[in-house]
Write a protein that holds these residues in place. Structure first.
Motif, mmCIF file in Angstrom:
data_model
loop_
_atom_site.group_PDB
_atom_site.id
_atom_site.type_symbol
_atom_site.label_atom_id
_atom_site.label_comp_id
_atom_site.label_asym_id
_atom_site.label_seq_id
_atom_site.Cartn_x
_atom_site.Cartn_y
_atom_site.Cartn_z
ATOM 1 N N GLU A 24 0.827 -1.209 0.000
ATOM 2 C CA GLU A 24 0.000 0.000 0.000
ATOM 3 C C GLU A 24 0.862 1.259 0.000
ATOM 4 N N SER A 25 2.008 1.217 0.679
ATOM 5 C CA SER A 25 2.871 2.397 0.691
ATOM 6 C C SER A 25 3.485 2.653 -0.683
ATOM 7 N N VAL A 26 3.646 1.584 -1.475
ATOM 8 C CA VAL A 26 4.105 1.754 -2.859
ATOM 9 C C VAL A 26 2.962 2.288 -3.720
ATOM 10 N N LEU A 27 1.785 1.740 -3.542
ATOM 11 C CA LEU A 27 0.622 2.198 -4.311
ATOM 12 C C LEU A 27 0.298 3.664 -4.033
ATOM 13 N N ASN A 28 0.644 4.147 -2.859
ATOM 14 C CA ASN A 28 0.344 5.526 -2.474
ATOM 15 C C ASN A 28 1.391 6.531 -2.941
ATOM 16 N N GLN A 29 2.373 6.083 -3.713
ATOM 17 C CA GLN A 29 3.420 7.002 -4.174
ATOM 18 C C GLN A 29 2.863 8.045 -5.138
ATOM 19 N N THR A 30 3.371 9.261 -5.022
ATOM 20 C CA THR A 30 2.945 10.327 -5.927
ATOM 21 C C THR A 30 3.514 10.121 -7.335
ATOM 22 N N TYR A 31 4.628 9.416 -7.432
ATOM 23 C CA TYR A 31 5.194 9.047 -8.735
ATOM 24 C C TYR A 31 4.676 7.658 -9.079
ATOM 25 N N VAL A 32 4.073 7.528 -10.242
ATOM 26 C CA VAL A 32 3.292 6.311 -10.522
ATOM 27 C C VAL A 32 3.919 5.371 -11.558
ATOM 28 N N LYS A 53 -3.298 -11.331 -4.844
ATOM 29 C CA LYS A 53 -4.483 -10.471 -4.905
ATOM 30 C C LYS A 53 -4.118 -9.077 -5.422
ATOM 31 N N TYR A 54 -2.992 -8.551 -4.951
ATOM 32 C CA TYR A 54 -2.540 -7.245 -5.428
ATOM 33 C C TYR A 54 -2.109 -7.309 -6.892
ATOM 34 N N CYS A 55 -1.488 -8.416 -7.274
ATOM 35 C CA CYS A 55 -1.058 -8.572 -8.677
ATOM 36 C C CYS A 55 -2.243 -8.518 -9.632
ATOM 37 N N LYS A 56 -3.355 -9.095 -9.217
ATOM 38 C CA LYS A 56 -4.555 -9.112 -10.060
ATOM 39 C C LYS A 56 -5.186 -7.727 -10.196
ATOM 40 N N SER A 57 -4.989 -6.903 -9.181
ATOM 41 C CA SER A 57 -5.629 -5.581 -9.195
ATOM 42 C C SER A 57 -4.746 -4.487 -9.780
#
Length: 250
Positions: A24-32, A53-57
């Motif tokens: 989640e901390s990676v997903l929340n990065q401002t650089y995408v 589960k995260y890989c699928k999303s």
């Protein structure tokens, strides 16, 4: 202009308790524009299912399964080998980044020879402050890292398009330090960002908490990995012990 890809390498072994927070901390990065390469070292808990589960999303997240349990150095090296980005960074499966880590690091690395790192918070397993923030020096050389490793695997950020792919030595301890030293043999110094950009989670049962064991492996690192003489090894070993006490003085 196309944004450069940042490759993120995460080794995982039985970390179901924390891996979601890390991702989640990676997903929340401002650089995408990143790819997350999670290398699982034959986990026996539910962390595989959580990662899948995260890989699928999110297609940016990739799971790589090791065939046999091989330790963190080989897992990280497998991730480095698979990395497609122009830049390389690492986050362990129990740590967290603040949202602007990638964006700031990407801008900061432009001021360097290709290698930067950042300060970080030091929290306990429940994410409560345990030690004061670790504020990194403004720059470090090869010799500096032999005295004390100021570069956390959590915040190292490397321009591999410029410096190339190098790999960690296959040792149980200090494999990250070995990689930093390999890069610092080719450049004058890496530069440090003074403000905390990450959270290092200190777990009581981790290998790094056994200080007597670490001292033995630190000596072996000087002699067997860096191939320093007995005199140089003793010099750096004494400084390492002194700086280690200062590093964890609260």
């Amino acid at each position: 202009m196309k944004q450069p890809l940042v490759s993120i390498v995460t080794p995982n072994y039985n970390c179901e308790k924390y891996i979601s927070e890390t991702i989640e901390s990676v997903l929340n990065q401002t650089y995408v524009h990143w790819e997350l390469l999670i290398v699982d070292d034959c986990s026996k808990d539910r962390s595989i299912q959580i990662i899948e589960k995260y890989c699928k999303s999110d297609v940016r997240i990739n799971l790589i399964k090791a065939n046999i349990n091989q330790g963190p150095a080989k897992c990280r090296n497998l991730g480095i080998h698979k990395a497609k980005g122009a830049f390389l960074t690492f986050i362990d499966s129990d740590d967290l980044w603040l949202p602007e880590f990638l964006e700031i690091s990407l801008n900061f690395v432009k001021k360097s020879e290709g290698f930067v790192f950042a300060s970080y918070h030091r929290y306990d397993e429940s994410l409560k402050p345990k030690f004061k923030d670790f504020i990194v020096p403004t720059r470090v050389t090869y010799s500096d890292i032999l005295k004390t490793n100021s570069i956390s695997c959590l915040t190292a950020f490397i321009n591999i398009e410029k410096l190339g792919k190098l790999y960690m030595p296959n040792v149980l301890y200090r494999q990250d330090m070995g990689l930093w030293l390999n890069y610092l043999k080719n450049i004058d110094y890496a530069i440090g960002y003074p403000k905390p950009l990450a959270i290092y989670r200190i777990r009581e049962n981790s290998h790094s908490r056994n200080k007597m064991n670490l001292l033995k492996h630190q000596w072996a690192f000087y002699r067997n990995v860096e191939h320093l003489s007995v005199v140089k090894s003793a010099y750096y070993f004494i400084l390492w012990m002194k700086n280690g006490l200062l590093k964890y003085a609260n």
